[in-house]
Design a protein around this motif. Structure first.
Motif, mmCIF file in Angstrom:
data_model
loop_
_atom_site.group_PDB
_atom_site.id
_atom_site.type_symbol
_atom_site.label_atom_id
_atom_site.label_comp_id
_atom_site.label_asym_id
_atom_site.label_seq_id
_atom_site.Cartn_x
_atom_site.Cartn_y
_atom_site.Cartn_z
ATOM 1 N N LYS A 115 0.829 -1.200 0.000
ATOM 2 C CA LYS A 115 0.000 0.000 0.000
ATOM 3 C C LYS A 115 0.869 1.258 0.000
ATOM 4 N N ALA A 116 0.368 2.298 -0.613
ATOM 5 C CA ALA A 116 1.044 3.595 -0.558
ATOM 6 C C ALA A 116 0.799 4.290 0.773
ATOM 7 N N VAL A 117 -0.333 3.982 1.416
ATOM 8 C CA VAL A 117 -0.709 4.600 2.692
ATOM 9 C C VAL A 117 -0.873 3.480 3.716
ATOM 10 N N ASN A 118 -0.089 3.539 4.778
ATOM 11 C CA ASN A 118 -0.093 2.465 5.772
ATOM 12 C C ASN A 118 -0.502 2.979 7.140
ATOM 13 N N LYS A 119 -1.510 3.818 7.169
ATOM 14 C CA LYS A 119 -1.986 4.390 8.420
ATOM 15 C C LYS A 119 -3.493 4.193 8.498
ATOM 16 N N VAL A 164 -1.441 11.768 -2.246
ATOM 17 C CA VAL A 164 -1.045 12.202 -3.590
ATOM 18 C C VAL A 164 -0.112 11.167 -4.215
ATOM 19 N N ASN A 165 0.794 10.624 -3.430
ATOM 20 C CA ASN A 165 1.699 9.598 -3.952
ATOM 21 C C ASN A 165 0.921 8.366 -4.412
ATOM 22 N N ALA A 166 -0.167 8.043 -3.703
ATOM 23 C CA ALA A 166 -1.004 6.916 -4.117
ATOM 24 C C ALA A 166 -1.620 7.182 -5.485
ATOM 25 N N ILE A 167 -2.088 8.415 -5.689
ATOM 26 C CA ILE A 167 -2.670 8.788 -6.986
ATOM 27 C C ILE A 167 -1.617 8.717 -8.087
ATOM 28 N N LEU A 168 -0.426 9.228 -7.807
ATOM 29 C CA LEU A 168 0.662 9.198 -8.801
ATOM 30 C C LEU A 168 1.090 7.765 -9.101
ATOM 31 N N LYS A 169 1.082 6.922 -8.092
ATOM 32 C CA LYS A 169 1.418 5.508 -8.288
ATOM 33 C C LYS A 169 0.440 4.861 -9.263
ATOM 34 N N ILE A 170 -0.849 5.141 -9.081
ATOM 35 C CA ILE A 170 -1.863 4.605 -9.995
ATOM 36 C C ILE A 170 -1.674 5.160 -11.396
#
Length: 404
Positions: A12-16, A393-399
């Motif tokens: 996951k890009a977000v782990n919280k 935002v990093n999650a969006i860029l990853k996609i």
């Protein structure tokens, strides 16, 4: 090398985990105190309900507040108090939760759907003006996601045509328009305390007003038609028992203590997300202007352009974003008038004219928001830190990178 998406088994890009509701020992102790007292009811077993009503009215800058069982009933109380009659028309947006319109049906009135502004997803003042007829009685602007509607324009239209304005502020706790708390600008403001809301007791609702007559009527309707100074078994108006409990009230009083700080944190994080996402091709945060002096971001909404993501559909993008750990959602699947309730006119009331046909309603901006554009990030995520916004935002860029 492209990172493997979480939806395909990658990290996951977000782990919280973003928890909601937020509570502490003060909340637990307050509820325990009421539970141990054995005085749970309202209005005969204590004054915690009245105390919270006074606190919330003061917080919003309103003269009066009346609690009730939920935000759907709060709209119904407001409509009846505003003296709508069977067959009257009430203007509502199609991009909102069902009860904004179904409460109108419950009052034997006709919901008139008008389109939203594509830049804010709030009801369009120009569309309101165009929809007014001799049967129009009220307007229900929804401060969707906590973003204030253009209340100057709406109030001007209402005064011009002699209409009541009921602010649906179910998403708007703590937010401001030109320094005024949402809900305090129209004739009545309606709020929900359902479990996802920015101020919650699990369930519950409240209406606020500065009008003495509206207050007296809504208070009576909430309490089985009783009036102030009357006897317990004297009933003057067609109300029901819509009262909340002492436990809900004391929990709301505790939650209210942290609302302003939470609202300002959501506002700051929303502004930061706007700044970050404005640099991402294919992502457009909804507009907010200088009139929005405080946004509570019950929902952070951005518009998605599949062309910048290799043609990836909005629905697939939203599923991927959720899988990456962002508390997000694609939003409503279709505008309210396409709900079976309206398409089939399954109303169980007698005053909807035969010529009313919701199969012929079409609001293009709402249609586009539902079908392809809107992506939501939920309010508890906006209580994170700046680095969490950066992770979103990093999650969006990853996609995006995975699709190009």
């Amino acid at each position: 090398m492209k990172e493997k998406l979480a939806i395909n088994g990658g990290p996951k890009a977000v782990n919280k985990e973003f928890l909601w509701p937020i509570f502490d020992a003060g909340d637990v102790n307050a509820v325990t105190r009421i539970a141990q007292s054995g005085k749970w009811g309202n209005p005969d077993c204590g004054d915690e309900v009245a105390k919270f009503e006074e606190e919330f009215a003061a917080y919003c800058g309103a003269k009066y507040a009346i609690t009730c069982v939920n935000g759907s009933v709060s709209l119904r109380l407001a409509l009846i108090a505003c003296d709508v009659k069977p067959g009257d028309e009430v203007i509502v947006p199609p991009y909102t939760f069902i009860t904004t319109a179904s409460s109108v049906i419950e009052c034997n009135c006709v919901p008139v759907f008008v389109d939203i502004d594509p830049n804010t997803y709030n009801i369009s003042p120009a569309a309101i003006e165009a929809a007014i007829t001799e049967r129009t009685k009220a307007i229900i602007p929804v401060h969707f996601g906590g973003l204030a509607c253009d209340m100057d324009a709406i109030m001007d239209i209402a005064r011009k045509h002699g209409l009541r304005v009921i602010e649906d502020a179910a998403h708007g706790h703590g937010a401001e328009y030109k320094g005024k708390k949402l809900g305090s600008i129209g004739d009545v403001g309606s709020f929900s305390f359902q479990s996802s809301k920015n101020l919650t007791s699990g369930e519950g609702g409240i209406v606020i007003t500065n009008d003495d007559e509206l207050y007296a009527m809504m208070r009576s309707l909430r309490n089985v038609g009783r009036i102030e100074g009357g006897q317990w078994y004297d009933h003057y108006n067609p109300g029901c028992n819509y009262r909340i409990t002492q436990i809900q009230a004391v929990l709301l009083s505790q939650q209210l203590k942290r609302l302003e700080a939470q609202t300002r944190k959501r506002n700051d994080n929303g502004l930061y997300l706007n700044h970050l996402l404005s640099k991402v091709k294919g992502i457009s945060p909804l507009s907010r202007n200088e009139a929005i002096t405080l946004h509570c971001y019950h929902i952070y909404i951005f518009k998605y352009d599949p062309a910048a993501f290799g043609g990836l559909s909005r629905n697939d993008f939203a599923a991927m974003l959720t899988a990456e750990g962002v508390p997000s959602f694609k939003g409503y699947p279709h505008p309210l008038y396409k709900q079976p309730l309206f398409q089939n006119k399954n109303f169980m009331c007698y005053a909807i004219p035969d010529h009313v046909d919701y199969t012929q309603v079409y609001c293009p901006n709402a249609e586009q928001a539902c079908s392809s554009d809107a992506v939501w990030i939920l309010q508890h995520a906006l209580l994170g830190e700046k680095e969490d916004m950066e992770a979103f935002v990093n999650a969006i860029l990853k996609i995006q990178t995975s699709q190009l």
